[in-house]
Scaffold this motif. Structure first.
Motif, short mmCIF file in Angstrom:
data_model
loop_
_atom_site.label_atom_id
_atom_site.label_comp_id
_atom_site.label_asym_id
_atom_site.label_seq_id
_atom_site.Cartn_x
_atom_site.Cartn_y
_atom_site.Cartn_z
N PRO A 225 0.93 -1.30 -0.01
CA PRO A 225 -0.21 -0.23 0.27
C PRO A 225 0.86 1.15 0.08
CG PRO A 225 -0.11 -1.26 2.04
CD PRO A 225 0.76 -2.04 1.18
N GLY A 226 0.40 2.24 -0.63
CA GLY A 226 1.19 3.55 -0.79
C GLY A 226 2.12 3.63 -2.00
N ASN A 227 2.53 2.60 -2.63
CA ASN A 227 3.40 2.21 -3.73
C ASN A 227 2.62 3.07 -4.94
OD1 ASN A 227 5.70 1.18 -4.56
ND2 ASN A 227 4.91 -0.39 -5.57
N SER B 235 9.95 4.74 2.78
CA SER B 235 10.54 4.47 3.56
C SER B 235 9.74 3.47 4.74
CB SER B 235 11.05 5.63 4.84
OG SER B 235 11.89 6.21 3.98
N LEU B 236 8.52 3.94 4.98
CA LEU B 236 7.40 3.07 5.59
C LEU B 236 7.27 1.77 4.85
CD1 LEU B 236 5.07 6.05 6.83
CD2 LEU B 236 6.72 4.71 8.13
N ILE B 237 7.13 1.79 3.52
CA ILE B 237 6.89 0.70 3.02
C ILE B 237 7.97 -0.39 3.03
CG2 ILE B 237 6.89 -0.44 0.72
CD1 ILE B 237 5.36 2.11 -0.24
N LYS B 238 9.17 0.44 3.04
CA LYS B 238 10.46 -0.71 3.21
C LYS B 238 10.65 -1.30 4.57
CE LYS B 238 14.07 -0.17 0.80
NZ LYS B 238 15.00 0.46 0.33
N ILE B 239 10.37 -0.38 5.68
CA ILE B 239 10.10 -0.72 6.99
C ILE B 239 9.05 -1.75 7.50
CG2 ILE B 239 9.70 0.07 9.40
CD1 ILE B 239 10.82 2.78 8.56
N THR B 240 8.07 -1.59 6.86
CA THR B 240 6.41 -2.68 7.31
C THR B 240 6.50 -3.70 6.27
OG1 THR B 240 5.17 -0.96 6.06
CG2 THR B 240 5.21 -0.73 8.34
N TRP B 241 6.47 -3.55 4.86
CA TRP B 241 6.26 -4.38 4.22
C TRP B 241 7.53 -5.48 3.65
CZ3 TRP B 241 1.84 -5.79 1.71
CH2 TRP B 241 1.80 -6.66 0.50
N GLN B 242 8.49 -4.81 3.32
CA GLN B 242 9.60 -5.56 2.93
C GLN B 242 10.11 -6.19 4.04
OE1 GLN B 242 12.25 -3.13 0.52
NE2 GLN B 242 11.03 -3.64 -1.18
N HIS B 243 10.29 -5.59 5.13
CA HIS B 243 10.85 -6.12 6.64
C HIS B 243 10.23 -7.27 6.95
CE1 HIS B 243 13.28 -6.25 9.95
NE2 HIS B 243 12.11 -6.10 10.70
N ASN B 244 8.76 -7.24 6.86
CA ASN B 244 7.91 -8.18 7.40
C ASN B 244 7.42 -9.47 6.47
OD1 ASN B 244 7.85 -7.03 9.96
ND2 ASN B 244 5.97 -5.64 9.02
#
Length: 190
Positions: free
Chosen positions: A13-15, A171-180
């Motif tokens: 989301p947000g992409n 940054s939020l995508i990287k933190i939440t989406w990719q990290h999880n």
């Protein structure tokens, strides 16, 4: 095993917001890059006119300044998007991707976005007054559109603020989406 050619991973989301803002600043940057060529040609023309014909033109000289200001101000967001900004990365360069994303998100929220919004709101009155009086050049023979030049200030703030929002989302995508995500196949480059 997931076949990479047929598997379409869900988009974070947000992409779409990131892509839209990045495309706006990318379009502005690529379009305005051509003004640098025009600046070079105008400077050469000014030099040739003075050297060989003894003729000067204030309007031509000011037009180079206007073009330079346009490129500099309106490409702030593009420069950020391309990673061309100055960064002191003594520690940043050694951080893992998720921690870099945290630094980028916090830096954008605490410093970048407030600065960009300050640029917009602090300049509105300045620009409005310039438009109200139809401000012209103080030099005789100069360009009669100083108000257009001053309009670049809030526009640059808007483009920079948009790019700050893009950087925050990225940054939020990287933190939440990719990290999880558990699977390495789901770690897509943004």
């Amino acid at each position: 095993m997931i076949n990479k050619t047929t598997y379409n991973a869900p988009k974070p989301p947000g992409n779409a917001v990131v892509a839209l803002i990045d495309n706006i600043n990318l379009g502005v940057g690529r379009t305005l890059a051509w003004l640098t060529l025009l600046m070079v040609l105008l400077v050469a023309l000014v030099v040739l006119m003075r050297t060989f014909f003894g003729v000067g033109s204030i309007a031509l000289q000011e037009s180079v300044t206007y073009l330079h200001a346009t490129v500099l101000m309106l490409c702030l967001g593009y420069n950020l998007q391309q990673g061309g900004h100055v960064r002191v990365d003594v520690f940043y360069g050694r951080l893992p991707a998720v921690r870099k994303a945290w630094v980028n998100a916090l830096g954008s929220v605490v410093f970048l976005l407030p600065f960009a919004l300050f640029l917009v709101f602090a300049s509105i009155n300045f620009v409005t007054k310039s438009w109200a009086i139809g401000e012209t050049s103080a030099d005789p023979g100069g360009l009669p559109v100083v108000y257009l030049l001053k309009t670049l200030i809030p526009l640059s703030g808007i483009l920079l603020a948009l790019q700050a929002v893009s950087e925050i989302f990225r940054s939020l995508i990287k933190i939440t989406w990719q990290h999880n995500t558990a699977s390495p196949e789901n770690n897509h480059q943004l």
